[in-house]
Structure formats: C-alpha cells, structure tokens
Design a protein around this motif. Structure first.
Motif, PDB file in Angstrom:
ATOM      1  N   UNK A   1       0.837  -1.205   0.000  1.00 49.74           N
ATOM      2  CA  UNK A   1       0.000   0.000   0.000  1.00 49.74           C
ATOM      3  C   UNK A   1       0.871   1.254   0.000  1.00 49.74           C
ATOM      4  N   UNK A   2       0.595   2.141  -0.932  1.00 52.92           N
ATOM      5  CA  UNK A   2       1.254   3.445  -0.975  1.00 52.92           C
ATOM      6  C   UNK A   2       0.175   4.504  -0.792  1.00 52.92           C
ATOM      7  N   UNK A   3       0.203   5.155   0.357  1.00 52.32           N
ATOM      8  CA  UNK A   3      -0.823   6.143   0.686  1.00 52.32           C
ATOM      9  C   UNK A   3      -0.279   7.048   1.780  1.00 52.32           C
ATOM     10  N   UNK A   4      -0.877   8.222   1.945  1.00 55.81           N
ATOM     11  CA  UNK A   4      -0.461   9.103   3.046  1.00 55.81           C
ATOM     12  C   UNK A   4      -0.582   8.376   4.381  1.00 55.81           C
ATOM     13  N   UNK A   5       0.352   8.644   5.278  1.00 56.94           N
ATOM     14  CA  UNK A   5       0.358   7.992   6.576  1.00 56.94           C
ATOM     15  C   UNK A   5      -0.207   8.934   7.633  1.00 56.94           C
ATOM     16  N   UNK A   6      -0.784   8.338   8.662  1.00 57.15           N
ATOM     17  CA  UNK A   6      -1.354   9.131   9.754  1.00 57.15           C
ATOM     18  C   UNK A   6      -1.103   8.409  11.067  1.00 57.15           C
ATOM     19  N   UNK A   7      -0.974   9.200  12.124  1.00 58.85           N
ATOM     20  CA  UNK A   7      -0.908   8.592  13.450  1.00 58.85           C
ATOM     21  C   UNK A   7      -2.301   8.088  13.814  1.00 58.85           C
ATOM     22  N   UNK A   8      -2.331   6.981  14.521  1.00 63.01           N
ATOM     23  CA  UNK A   8      -3.607   6.356  14.840  1.00 63.01           C
ATOM     24  C   UNK A   8      -4.527   7.310  15.604  1.00 63.01           C
ATOM     25  N   UNK A   9      -3.960   8.084  16.520  1.00 61.36           N
ATOM     26  CA  UNK A   9      -4.805   8.977  17.314  1.00 61.36           C
ATOM     27  C   UNK A   9      -5.434  10.093  16.480  1.00 61.36           C
TER      28      UNK A   9
ATOM     29  N   UNK B   1     -13.012   8.172   7.513  1.00 58.04           N
ATOM     30  CA  UNK B   1     -11.605   8.120   7.111  1.00 58.04           C
ATOM     31  C   UNK B   1     -11.040   6.703   7.133  1.00 58.04           C
ATOM     32  N   UNK B   2     -11.452   5.921   8.134  1.00 60.60           N
ATOM     33  CA  UNK B   2     -10.781   4.643   8.394  1.00 60.60           C
ATOM     34  C   UNK B   2     -11.798   3.528   8.585  1.00 60.60           C
ATOM     35  N   UNK B   3     -11.725   2.516   7.732  1.00 62.14           N
ATOM     36  CA  UNK B   3     -12.593   1.346   7.842  1.00 62.14           C
ATOM     37  C   UNK B   3     -12.101   0.468   8.989  1.00 62.14           C
ATOM     38  N   UNK B   4     -13.012   0.075   9.878  1.00 67.16           N
ATOM     39  CA  UNK B   4     -12.616  -0.682  11.070  1.00 67.16           C
ATOM     40  C   UNK B   4     -11.974  -2.022  10.723  1.00 67.16           C
ATOM     41  N   UNK B   5     -12.466  -2.676   9.671  1.00 67.79           N
ATOM     42  CA  UNK B   5     -11.887  -3.964   9.285  1.00 67.79           C
ATOM     43  C   UNK B   5     -10.500  -3.788   8.679  1.00 67.79           C
TER      44      UNK B   5
ATOM     45  N   UNK C   1      -7.045  -5.462  10.144  1.00 65.91           N
ATOM     46  CA  UNK C   1      -6.088  -6.213   9.334  1.00 65.91           C
ATOM     47  C   UNK C   1      -4.711  -5.566   9.375  1.00 65.91           C
ATOM     48  N   UNK C   2      -4.662  -4.230   9.327  1.00 66.34           N
ATOM     49  CA  UNK C   2      -3.358  -3.577   9.325  1.00 66.34           C
ATOM     50  C   UNK C   2      -2.635  -3.787  10.650  1.00 66.34           C
ATOM     51  N   UNK C   3      -3.358  -3.706  11.767  1.00 70.33           N
ATOM     52  CA  UNK C   3      -2.706  -3.883  13.064  1.00 70.33           C
ATOM     53  C   UNK C   3      -2.242  -5.325  13.266  1.00 70.33           C
ATOM     54  N   UNK C   4      -2.974  -6.291  12.715  1.00 69.21           N
ATOM     55  CA  UNK C   4      -2.475  -7.676  12.752  1.00 69.21           C
ATOM     56  C   UNK C   4      -1.168  -7.772  11.968  1.00 69.21           C
ATOM     57  N   UNK C   5      -1.146  -7.156  10.798  1.00 64.73           N
ATOM     58  CA  UNK C   5       0.061  -7.131   9.956  1.00 64.73           C
ATOM     59  C   UNK C   5       1.209  -6.436  10.691  1.00 64.73           C
TER      60      UNK C   5
ATOM     61  N   UNK D   1      -0.659   3.574   6.883  1.00 61.92           N
ATOM     62  CA  UNK D   1      -1.086   4.192   5.628  1.00 61.92           C
ATOM     63  C   UNK D   1      -2.608   4.260   5.586  1.00 61.92           C
ATOM     64  N   UNK D   2      -3.135   5.374   5.097  1.00 60.94           N
ATOM     65  CA  UNK D   2      -4.589   5.553   5.036  1.00 60.94           C
ATOM     66  C   UNK D   2      -4.992   5.845   3.590  1.00 60.94           C
ATOM     67  N   UNK D   3      -5.192   4.781   2.792  1.00 55.53           N
ATOM     68  CA  UNK D   3      -5.678   4.992   1.426  1.00 55.53           C
ATOM     69  C   UNK D   3      -7.153   5.403   1.448  1.00 55.53           C
ATOM     70  N   UNK D   4      -7.732   5.591   0.288  1.00 53.49           N
ATOM     71  CA  UNK D   4      -9.146   5.954   0.227  1.00 53.49           C
ATOM     72  C   UNK D   4      -9.997   4.815   0.782  1.00 53.49           C
ATOM     73  N   UNK D   5     -11.208   5.143   1.226  1.00 51.04           N
ATOM     74  CA  UNK D   5     -12.089   4.104   1.771  1.00 51.04           C
ATOM     75  C   UNK D   5     -12.361   2.987   0.765  1.00 51.04           C
TER      76      UNK D   5
END
Length: 396
Positions: free
Chosen positions: A199-207, A304-308, A312-316, A344-348
């Motif tokens: 995945x190539x997308x802008x990154x964001x802090x979780x908070x 902004x962020x799909x829960x699923x 998956x990302x946090x498992x990764x 990384x936060x790609x589009x929904x």
C-alpha cells in the motif's frame, strides 16, 4: 461379547521414569533424540516440535521403541493441564531417550493393547486421578507410585483393538484437517503481507484517525459486580480474532460504578500488556463489550478509516506495535504509544477492497475450522461412549 473388567493399572502394566539429565547434556548436534516435557500436548498427544537432542552416554534402559506409551509426570502450567497427559512415541523417534519428566508405561500385551491404554489414560477420570496424585507449589510432580492403583476399564483384547482403530481413523481425519488449516493460514498471512505491504498512501498517526481509550477491572471482592450479562474482555482473549463471547461477564452496577464503557461491535482492541506474546496482539469486537485496563479500545473515524482495514493492518503490524515499548521506561504499551503508531490511510474504497480480498481468503479457512470443531466434538462423544462401554463394538 466378553465382559468388561475394572482393574488397577499395576495389574496390567509396569512403569518407570526417564533419565535424570543436566542441561549441559542437551545439544542440537547431539547423537540422540531426547523426549522431554515439551512433547506433551495438554489434552494428550505427541508434539514432535518438542523433541530435543542429547549427547553423551545414557544407559540403554532409558531408550524407548517407537509406539511406546509415555505419561507426563511434571507440570509447569498454572491449571495442571499437562500432568498425566499420555503420548505415544511416533515410529520416527524409535530408540529415543526419555527424560525424567516422562514415565514409560509398559502394558502386558496379553491383557491390554498399548493404543487402547493410551486412550483410557487420557479420559477425564484418569487425568483427574493423576492430578490428585500430584503435588508441588510451583512445579507439579506426579507420584508415580500411585499409578499402580489407578482404576482402568478393560474390555476383551479384540474389542480394545477395535476401539483404538475406530478412534485412530477419526484422529487421522482431524490431523489432515489441521494440516489444511495450517496451509490456508500461511496462504492468508502471505496474502495479507503482500497486499498491505504494497500500500502506498499518506500515513497518519492512529490517534489522528481514531479515538483510543481503555477499560478497568471491577473489584473482585464485589460479588454484585460479576456474573451479569455484559461481556468483559481480558488480554488473554485478544488473539487476532473476532470476539463474539467472553469468559467473564459484569453487571449493570459494575458498569455504572466503575470507569468502564461498552464499546460497540467493530471496535478494535490492542493488548497493551500480558504474558509472553500477548502484548501487541489485536482483536475486533463482534458484540458490544467492555474491557480491562490492559486493552486499548480503538474506534475509527468512519469517514476516514474502515474498522476492518484497521484490524487487518494492526495484525500485519504486530511486530512494529510490540517494538513501540522498547527504549521506553516500561515493557508495556500504553494508549499514548499505540496512538502514535503510524499507518497508511488509502481511500475508503481501497481499504474495503483490501478487506474484501482477505475476507474471501478467510471464507474457506473459517469453513475448515468449523469442520474441525465438529470432528473434535464427534470424536469426544464417540470416545466417551466407546471407552465407557456404553457403545460396544462388534467384530467384522
């Protein structure tokens, strides 16, 4: 059909403990396979990954042929799950050396079949007897002298063999299903790493894209706080899974009087501390639930962020999550540290596409796991019937 007898184990078998070794004798380059406590599964069975190597001279009396029946006579687990567990040595470990943590049971083959004896020693009654014959504050040790008086049910020899063959057939099917599941899990894990890692997308802090809080543990001294109807999650239940039920439930009073919140289904949990590999593990709530203070509860901003996708990302990112506490003044994670984790936060639509591909890979895995559970239940029920004599086998 012949009659069943109940006899003391000592009338149909002898037993002896294994070799008393020192850790300096263990060597990955050693000449001989060495069977230690680590080979015993909690429910009985042989874990080949637990076999070690040993070097130097060991008396021949501690070597065992393939097919030998062993019992675990030591236990390091909190719940005494291992002591008394039976295991049959696979043929490939013929002539292996057994450690002092194992006892070999040698049946009189004119009276009892070795495979049948392994099954009967794995029943709840036999395991309970052996737990009751064990003592120790931190390490349990089985009093092997008590094995001689352990009562066992003995049908005619041919019926013993038929019982063993029937249950062996089911066990082979279970093992084949477990191998399929292990392969599918590897495939899904590889797919997740390929998809998420690319995945190539802008990154964001979780908070910045989610809210993070944690729960608490109601006082154990308050009976009116426990055994209610509200699910309460502990970190031991956070295992990369969707949580549909919990081991413990709290009451409405606990919810009202303690710093707790009922999180909605879809909330992602991170274990901030816990034993062994627990720290950094994630789960997603399948039902509304509260948590203890060791769980970070993460509610994503839906625009902004799909829960699923987050799940998956946090498992990764398990290893990266765990490493957040390194270099700090504590070994544990915290909501502050987890909130600083970047993703990384790609589009929904891109997020949901990643989830859809992984869900598809999960479908067969879930079906195989459901089949495995049915097989285990069938096996448990049949074993109970056959080993109690409620159902008798008939010669072909």
């Amino acid at each position: 059909m012949g009659e069943w007898r109940e006899v003391p184990l000592g009338t149909v078998a002898t037993h002896y403990r294994g070799y008393s070794y020192s850790s300096s004798e263990l060597d990955d380059r050693g000449e001989d396979s060495f069977i230690s406590l680590k080979v015993f599964d909690k429910g009985g069975g042989f874990r080949e990954g637990g076999v070690k190597r040993i070097r130097g001279f060991v008396p021949e009396q501690f070597r065992v042929p393939g097919g030998s029946l062993l019992l675990a006579n030591t236990d390091l687990t909190r719940d005494a799950d291992v002591v008394g567990a039976p295991a049959l040595v696979p043929p490939r470990f013929h002539n292996a050396i057994i450690s002092m943590d194992a006892t070999r049971v040698v049946p009189d083959l004119g009276q009892v079949d070795e495979r049948y004896l392994a099954l009967i020693l794995g029943t709840g009654e036999a395991r309970s007897f052996m737990r009751g014959s064990s003592a120790g504050s931190t390490v349990l040790h089985l009093d092997t002298k008590r094995l001689d008086v352990l009562p066992i049910r003995v049908p005619p020899l041919e019926e013993q063999r038929r019982i063993a063959e029937i249950l062996d057939t089911i066990d082979e099917t279970i093992q084949a299903t477990e191998r399929v599941i292990a392969k599918l899990e590897r495939v899904r894990s590889g797919l997740a790493h390929s998809l998420i890692g690319a995945i190539e997308a802008p990154r964001a802090r979780l908070r910045d894209v989610a809210s993070l809080t944690s729960g608490s543990t109601p006082s154990r001294s308050r009976n009116d706080y426990w055994n209610g109807s509200i699910p309460w999650v502990k970190t031991g239940e956070v295992r990369g899974n969707v949580i549909d039920s919990t081991e413990e439930l709290i009451t409405d009073r606990a919810l009202a009087e303690c710093p707790l919140e009922v999180y909605p289904a879809g909330t992602v949990l991170v274990a901030m501390y816990g034993q062994g590999s627990t720290r950094g593990r994630v789960a997603m709530l399948g039902v509304p639930a509260t948590t203890n203070q060791a769980c970070a509860a993460i509610k994503s901003a839906p625009a902004v962020l799909d829960e699923s996708y987050l799940f998956e990302f946090l498992k990764y990112g398990y290893d990266a999550l765990r490493s957040l506490s390194h270099g700090s003044h504590q070994e544990n994670l915290s909501t502050r540290l987890v909130g600083a984790f970047e993703l990384p936060v790609p589009s929904l639509p891109e997020q949901t596409q990643v989830v859809a591909v992984l869900d598809s890979a999960s479908a067969r895995l879930d079906a195989e796991k459901a089949d495995l559970e049915k097989l285990r239940q069938t096996r448990a029920g049949l074993a109970d019937d056959l080993l109690s004599g409620r159902v008798r086998t008939v010669a072909a």
